[in-house]
Design a protein around this motif. Structure first.
Motif, PDB file in Angstrom:
ATOM      1  N   ILE A   1       1.047  -1.011  -0.335  1.00  0.00           N
ATOM      2  CA  ILE A   1      -0.122  -0.186   0.081  1.00  0.00           C
ATOM      3  C   ILE A   1       0.678   0.833  -0.124  1.00  0.00           C
ATOM      4  N   LYS A   2       0.322   2.039  -1.365  1.00  0.00           N
ATOM      5  CA  LYS A   2       1.162   3.442  -1.028  1.00  0.00           C
ATOM      6  C   LYS A   2       0.927   4.390   0.200  1.00  0.00           C
ATOM      7  N   ASP A   3      -0.023   4.169   0.918  1.00  0.00           N
ATOM      8  CA  ASP A   3      -0.007   4.814   2.184  1.00  0.00           C
ATOM      9  C   ASP A   3       0.347   4.538   3.824  1.00  0.00           C
ATOM     10  N   GLY A   4       1.052   3.036   3.333  1.00  0.00           N
ATOM     11  CA  GLY A   4       1.332   2.572   4.872  1.00  0.00           C
ATOM     12  C   GLY A   4       0.988   1.192   5.436  1.00  0.00           C
ATOM     13  N   TRP A   5       0.725   0.936   6.329  1.00  0.00           N
ATOM     14  CA  TRP A   5       0.156   0.007   7.511  1.00  0.00           C
ATOM     15  C   TRP A   5      -1.441   0.806   7.363  1.00  0.00           C
ATOM     16  N   CYS A   6      -2.316  -0.284   7.246  1.00  0.00           N
ATOM     17  CA  CYS A   6      -3.147  -0.369   7.800  1.00  0.00           C
ATOM     18  C   CYS A   6      -4.000  -1.456   9.006  1.00  0.00           C
ATOM     19  N   TYR A   7      -4.973  -1.290   9.684  1.00  0.00           N
ATOM     20  CA  TYR A   7      -5.423  -1.728  10.653  1.00  0.00           C
ATOM     21  C   TYR A   7      -6.696  -2.036  11.057  1.00  0.00           C
ATOM     22  N   LEU A   8      -7.072  -3.399  11.290  1.00  0.00           N
ATOM     23  CA  LEU A   8      -8.505  -3.580  11.666  1.00  0.00           C
ATOM     24  C   LEU A   8      -8.586  -4.137  12.718  1.00  0.00           C
ATOM     25  N   ALA A   9      -9.755  -3.612  13.114  1.00  0.00           N
ATOM     26  CA  ALA A   9     -10.261  -4.349  14.643  1.00  0.00           C
ATOM     27  C   ALA A   9     -11.785  -4.332  14.403  1.00  0.00           C
ATOM     28  N   SER A  10     -11.505  -6.402  14.912  1.00  0.00           N
ATOM     29  CA  SER A  10     -12.867  -7.085  14.443  1.00  0.00           C
ATOM     30  C   SER A  10     -13.186  -7.338  16.504  1.00  0.00           C
ATOM     31  N   VAL A  11     -14.702  -7.778  15.378  1.00  0.00           N
ATOM     32  CA  VAL A  11     -15.482  -8.000  16.932  1.00  0.00           C
ATOM     33  C   VAL A  11     -16.093  -9.348  16.651  1.00  0.00           C
ATOM     34  N   MET A  12     -15.998 -10.732  17.220  1.00  0.00           N
ATOM     35  CA  MET A  12     -16.590 -11.935  16.599  1.00  0.00           C
ATOM     36  C   MET A  12     -17.824 -11.872  17.529  1.00  0.00           C
ATOM     37  N   ASP A  13     -18.948 -12.492  17.247  1.00  0.00           N
ATOM     38  CA  ASP A  13     -19.647 -13.050  17.648  1.00  0.00           C
ATOM     39  C   ASP A  13     -19.087 -15.131  17.901  1.00  0.00           C
ATOM     40  N   LEU A  14     -18.969 -14.586  19.579  1.00  0.00           N
ATOM     41  CA  LEU A  14     -18.577 -16.808  19.448  1.00  0.00           C
ATOM     42  C   LEU A  14     -19.674 -17.494  19.383  1.00  0.00           C
ATOM     43  N   TYR A  15     -21.056 -17.400  19.654  1.00  0.00           N
ATOM     44  CA  TYR A  15     -21.720 -18.841  18.914  1.00  0.00           C
ATOM     45  C   TYR A  15     -21.764 -18.626  17.151  1.00  0.00           C
ATOM     46  N   SER A  16     -21.969 -17.593  16.611  1.00  0.00           N
ATOM     47  CA  SER A  16     -22.488 -17.926  15.045  1.00  0.00           C
ATOM     48  C   SER A  16     -21.059 -17.859  14.514  1.00  0.00           C
ATOM     49  N   LYS A  17     -19.790 -17.033  14.741  1.00  0.00           N
ATOM     50  CA  LYS A  17     -18.312 -16.977  14.645  1.00  0.00           C
ATOM     51  C   LYS A  17     -19.010 -15.853  13.846  1.00  0.00           C
ATOM     52  N   LYS A  18     -19.228 -15.088  13.429  1.00  0.00           N
ATOM     53  CA  LYS A  18     -19.857 -13.907  12.426  1.00  0.00           C
ATOM     54  C   LYS A  18     -18.888 -13.020  13.135  1.00  0.00           C
ATOM     55  N   LYS A 100      -4.283 -14.449   5.373  1.00  0.00           N
ATOM     56  CA  LYS A 100      -4.794 -15.892   3.800  1.00  0.00           C
ATOM     57  C   LYS A 100      -5.137 -15.947   2.956  1.00  0.00           C
ATOM     58  N   GLU A 101      -6.665 -15.899   3.032  1.00  0.00           N
ATOM     59  CA  GLU A 101      -7.318 -15.687   1.810  1.00  0.00           C
ATOM     60  C   GLU A 101      -7.282 -14.780   0.906  1.00  0.00           C
ATOM     61  N   GLU A 102      -7.367 -13.306   1.338  1.00  0.00           N
ATOM     62  CA  GLU A 102      -7.477 -12.267   0.941  1.00  0.00           C
ATOM     63  C   GLU A 102      -6.267 -11.257   1.057  1.00  0.00           C
ATOM     64  N   VAL A 103      -6.028 -10.186   2.272  1.00  0.00           N
ATOM     65  CA  VAL A 103      -4.164  -9.787   2.409  1.00  0.00           C
ATOM     66  C   VAL A 103      -2.909 -10.575   1.309  1.00  0.00           C
ATOM     67  N   HIS A 104      -2.901 -11.260   2.033  1.00  0.00           N
ATOM     68  CA  HIS A 104      -1.359 -11.539   0.617  1.00  0.00           C
ATOM     69  C   HIS A 104      -1.142 -12.288  -0.534  1.00  0.00           C
ATOM     70  N   LEU A 105      -2.813 -11.757  -1.021  1.00  0.00           N
ATOM     71  CA  LEU A 105      -3.461 -12.686  -2.467  1.00  0.00           C
ATOM     72  C   LEU A 105      -3.790 -11.506  -3.167  1.00  0.00           C
ATOM     73  N   VAL A 106      -3.722  -9.677  -2.824  1.00  0.00           N
ATOM     74  CA  VAL A 106      -3.974  -9.018  -3.225  1.00  0.00           C
ATOM     75  C   VAL A 106      -3.027  -7.488  -3.192  1.00  0.00           C
ATOM     76  N   LYS A 107      -2.881  -6.504  -4.094  1.00  0.00           N
ATOM     77  CA  LYS A 107      -1.143  -6.121  -3.859  1.00  0.00           C
ATOM     78  C   LYS A 107      -2.369  -4.472  -3.687  1.00  0.00           C
ATOM     79  N   TYR A 108      -3.041  -3.845  -2.795  1.00  0.00           N
ATOM     80  CA  TYR A 108      -3.746  -2.479  -2.433  1.00  0.00           C
ATOM     81  C   TYR A 108      -2.952  -1.088  -2.586  1.00  0.00           C
ATOM     82  N   PHE A 109      -4.334  -1.066  -3.962  1.00  0.00           N
ATOM     83  CA  PHE A 109      -3.266   0.462  -4.661  1.00  0.00           C
ATOM     84  C   PHE A 109      -3.187   1.484  -3.242  1.00  0.00           C
ATOM     85  N   ASP A 110      -3.929   1.662  -2.451  1.00  0.00           N
ATOM     86  CA  ASP A 110      -3.757   2.200  -1.447  1.00  0.00           C
ATOM     87  C   ASP A 110      -4.907   2.288  -0.280  1.00  0.00           C
ATOM     88  N   PHE A 111      -5.448   2.950   0.646  1.00  0.00           N
ATOM     89  CA  PHE A 111      -5.970   2.675   2.413  1.00  0.00           C
ATOM     90  C   PHE A 111      -7.141   2.386   1.939  1.00  0.00           C
TER      91      PHE A 111
END
Length: 151
Positions: A1-18, A100-111
């Motif tokens: 990414i030309k903009d540098g690092w991206c950070y993801l915060a995520s919340v999962m429902d442990l019952y459904s894994k959603k 494995k399924e998204e980030v390492h397979l793609v080169k993102y242009f920007d944030f």
């Protein structure tokens, strides 16, 4: 990414894994974590008490984060033991799958491109189509839908 690092915060429902809440930022800080939790609360509209489990990162132990959690009057904050990654195994597994399924397979242009692609991965693929052995080889959305029918 030309903009540098991206950070993801995520919340999962442990019952459904959603993934019920997520947010992305160029910085890893309390506002990022708060946006993810607030998105989860806004989407799910909980009416019964729940437990939010996180690690001991400064974004989750900040006074602003604690103040928001306390203000909901529904959320109890639970922390991982110091140095124990197994407490967060489910969300760590999600982040590994995302890489494995998204980030390492793609080169993102920007944030913004990265944010859109990761949004699509979570909302269109992971939550709605990707099956999980831990919930009977169905998708998280299907699991949530079935639980609502039963309730």
């Amino acid at each position: 990414i030309k903009d540098g690092w991206c950070y993801l915060a995520s919340v999962m429902d442990l019952y459904s894994k959603k993934i019920i809440g997520h947010a992305m930022s160029k910085t890893i800080d309390t506002p990022l974590a708060l946006r993810a939790v607030k998105n989860a609360v806004q989407l799910q509209k909980p009416s019964t008490p729940l437990i939010l489990h996180s690690d001991l990162g400064c974004q989750y132990t900040s006074s602003a984060f604690k103040q928001y959690i306390d203000s909901t009057k529904l959320i109890t904050h639970s922390f991982s033991a110091k140095g124990c990654p197994y407490d967060n195994a489910c969300i760590e597994s999600f982040h590994a799958s995302l890489k494995k399924e998204e980030v390492h397979l793609v080169k993102y242009f920007d944030f913004d491109t990265a944010r859109l692609s990761i949004f699509e991965y979570i909302e269109a693929w992971y939550n709605r189509k990707r099956i999980h052995s831990s919930i009977g080889y169905i998708s998280p959305q299907n699991c949530e839908d079935l639980a609502r029918k039963i309730a």
